[in-house]
Write a protein that holds these residues in place. Structure first.
Motif, short mmCIF file in Angstrom:
data_model
loop_
_atom_site.label_atom_id
_atom_site.label_comp_id
_atom_site.label_asym_id
_atom_site.label_seq_id
_atom_site.Cartn_x
_atom_site.Cartn_y
_atom_site.Cartn_z
N ALA A 170 11.03 8.92 -8.28
CA ALA A 170 10.96 9.95 -7.24
C ALA A 170 10.22 9.44 -6.00
N VAL A 171 9.06 8.82 -6.21
CA VAL A 171 8.29 8.31 -5.07
C VAL A 171 9.03 7.18 -4.38
N PHE A 172 9.64 6.31 -5.17
CA PHE A 172 10.40 5.21 -4.57
C PHE A 172 11.58 5.74 -3.75
N MET A 173 12.30 6.74 -4.27
CA MET A 173 13.44 7.29 -3.56
C MET A 173 13.01 7.99 -2.28
N LEU A 174 11.90 8.68 -2.32
CA LEU A 174 11.39 9.34 -1.11
C LEU A 174 11.08 8.30 -0.03
N TRP A 175 10.44 7.21 -0.44
CA TRP A 175 10.14 6.12 0.50
C TRP A 175 11.43 5.52 1.04
N LEU A 176 12.42 5.33 0.17
CA LEU A 176 13.69 4.74 0.57
C LEU A 176 14.43 5.65 1.54
N VAL A 177 14.44 6.95 1.27
CA VAL A 177 15.08 7.90 2.18
C VAL A 177 14.43 7.86 3.56
N ASP A 178 13.12 7.82 3.59
CA ASP A 178 12.41 7.74 4.86
C ASP A 178 12.77 6.47 5.61
N LEU A 196 -1.64 9.37 -0.53
CA LEU A 196 -1.73 8.97 -1.94
C LEU A 196 -1.93 10.19 -2.84
N LEU A 197 -2.64 11.19 -2.33
CA LEU A 197 -2.84 12.42 -3.11
C LEU A 197 -1.52 13.16 -3.32
N VAL A 198 -0.68 13.18 -2.30
CA VAL A 198 0.63 13.82 -2.44
C VAL A 198 1.46 13.10 -3.49
N CYS A 199 1.44 11.77 -3.47
CA CYS A 199 2.18 11.00 -4.47
C CYS A 199 1.65 11.28 -5.87
N ALA A 200 0.33 11.41 -5.99
CA ALA A 200 -0.27 11.75 -7.28
C ALA A 200 0.15 13.15 -7.71
N TRP A 231 0.83 -1.21 0.00
CA TRP A 231 0.00 0.00 0.00
C TRP A 231 0.86 1.26 0.00
N VAL A 232 1.77 1.34 0.97
CA VAL A 232 2.57 2.55 1.14
C VAL A 232 3.53 2.78 -0.02
N LEU A 233 4.03 1.72 -0.62
CA LEU A 233 4.98 1.89 -1.72
C LEU A 233 4.33 1.65 -3.09
N LEU A 234 3.80 0.47 -3.32
CA LEU A 234 3.33 0.13 -4.65
C LEU A 234 2.10 0.93 -5.09
N ILE A 235 1.14 1.10 -4.20
CA ILE A 235 -0.03 1.89 -4.56
C ILE A 235 0.35 3.36 -4.71
N ALA A 236 1.28 3.83 -3.88
CA ALA A 236 1.76 5.21 -4.02
C ALA A 236 2.44 5.39 -5.36
N VAL A 237 3.25 4.42 -5.76
CA VAL A 237 3.92 4.47 -7.06
C VAL A 237 2.88 4.45 -8.19
N TYR A 238 1.84 3.66 -8.02
CA TYR A 238 0.78 3.60 -9.03
C TYR A 238 0.14 4.98 -9.24
N PHE A 239 -0.20 5.66 -8.15
CA PHE A 239 -0.82 6.98 -8.28
C PHE A 239 0.13 7.98 -8.91
N ALA A 240 1.40 7.93 -8.53
CA ALA A 240 2.39 8.83 -9.13
C ALA A 240 2.56 8.53 -10.61
N TYR A 241 2.60 7.25 -10.95
CA TYR A 241 2.79 6.81 -12.34
C TYR A 241 1.63 7.24 -13.22
N VAL A 242 0.42 7.01 -12.74
CA VAL A 242 -0.77 7.37 -13.52
C VAL A 242 -0.85 8.88 -13.72
N SER A 243 -0.67 9.64 -12.64
CA SER A 243 -0.80 11.09 -12.75
C SER A 243 0.32 11.70 -13.59
#
Length: 260
Positions: free
Chosen positions: A192-200, A165-169, A77-89
């Motif tokens: 970008a979203v993956f790296m932000l998650w990794l940094v955290d 998820l909105l922020v990732c989008a 949820w936190v990574l893959l769904i976030a990546v999905y929203f970023a990817y789609v947007s």
């Protein structure tokens, strides 16, 4: 004029159904293995250092709440769904520019601000569909193995994930208005979203660099705290909503001023 919103919303239906199906399959898998897994989970927690569990937001791994938070939500949820929203947007503006569809759209009596707003608003389809279907699936799964999860905490896991998820989008949207090629924009947004998650995640391992996590959206959404400890960080959710609005305003401003 809502034609763009209606058209974009229909385009999001198929992806939403596929994602729900994936989560249903994952739920069946995880709930089927939990009864046997829980017997050795206490020993596992004792053998692995606390820092490792903290890095991945894991707690009370031997409970159904801790197990599901770690196995389903912390990653999928936190990574893959976030990546999905970023990817789609990331493809909603860049894709239309690349295909020259944007030229046709802007030749009609519609403002650029409206185009951005309607395309972003169409994300309500996966946002609502996933946040309704997935908690139902998870709750039914927990009841099926006689380990019912608190429905209020489960609902809050999803409600408080919406700002995240909105922020990732919105990150994807900013990238989308900066590039003319959909694949380029989507690739950059994904990374970008993956790296932000990794940094955290990595910053929690060293107190000296933990402050870096304050600049990542995942720092303001803790699914384990919500599901296991029933701690609801509304202030953090408000910070994410403010970040979302600012990012959308920035993206809109860039798109209004740029040549296509």
């Amino acid at each position: 004029m809502t034609a763009i919103l209606e058209n974009e919303s229909r385009r999001r239906l198929r992806g939403s159904v596929v994602l729900i199906g994936v989560f249903a399959a994952l739920a069946i898998l995880y709930f089927s293995i939990f009864p046997e897994f829980s017997e050795g989970a206490v020993e596992l927690e004792a053998a692995i250092s606390d820092s490792v569990f903290e890095a991945f937001g894991t707690e009370s791994y031997h409970t159904i709440e801790g197990f599901i938070a770690a196995e389903m939500y912390s990653f999928f949820w936190v990574l893959l769904i976030a990546v999905y929203f970023a990817y789609v947007s990331a493809g909603i503006i860049a894709g239309d520019i690349e295909s020259r569809k944007m030229d046709l759209t802007l030749s009609t009596p519609v403002s650029r601000e409206s185009v951005v707003a309607q395309k972003m608003a169409a994300l309500w389809v996966p946002l609502v569909a996933l946040n309704i279907a997935v908690p139902i699936i998870v709750y039914v799964g927990s009841v099926s193995i006689d380990e019912p999860i608190n429905p209020v905490a489960l609902a809050m896991v999803h409600l408080l994930s919406v700002p995240y998820l909105l922020v990732c989008a919105a990150i994807g949207l900013v990238v989308s208005v900066l590039f003319d090629r959909a694949r380029t924009a989507q690739g950059i947004a994904l990374v970008a979203v993956f790296m932000l998650w990794l940094v955290d995640t990595i910053s929690t391992l060293d107190p000296e660099y933990e402050w870096l996590g304050q600049f990542t959206p995942s720092r303001y959404y803790d699914e384990t705290e919500i599901l296991v400890n029933e701690v609801y960080a509304f202030f953090d959710a408000a910070i994410l909503l403010v970040a979302f609005v600012l990012l959308v305003l920035v993206a809109t401003g860039i798109f209004v001023e740029r040549d296509i």
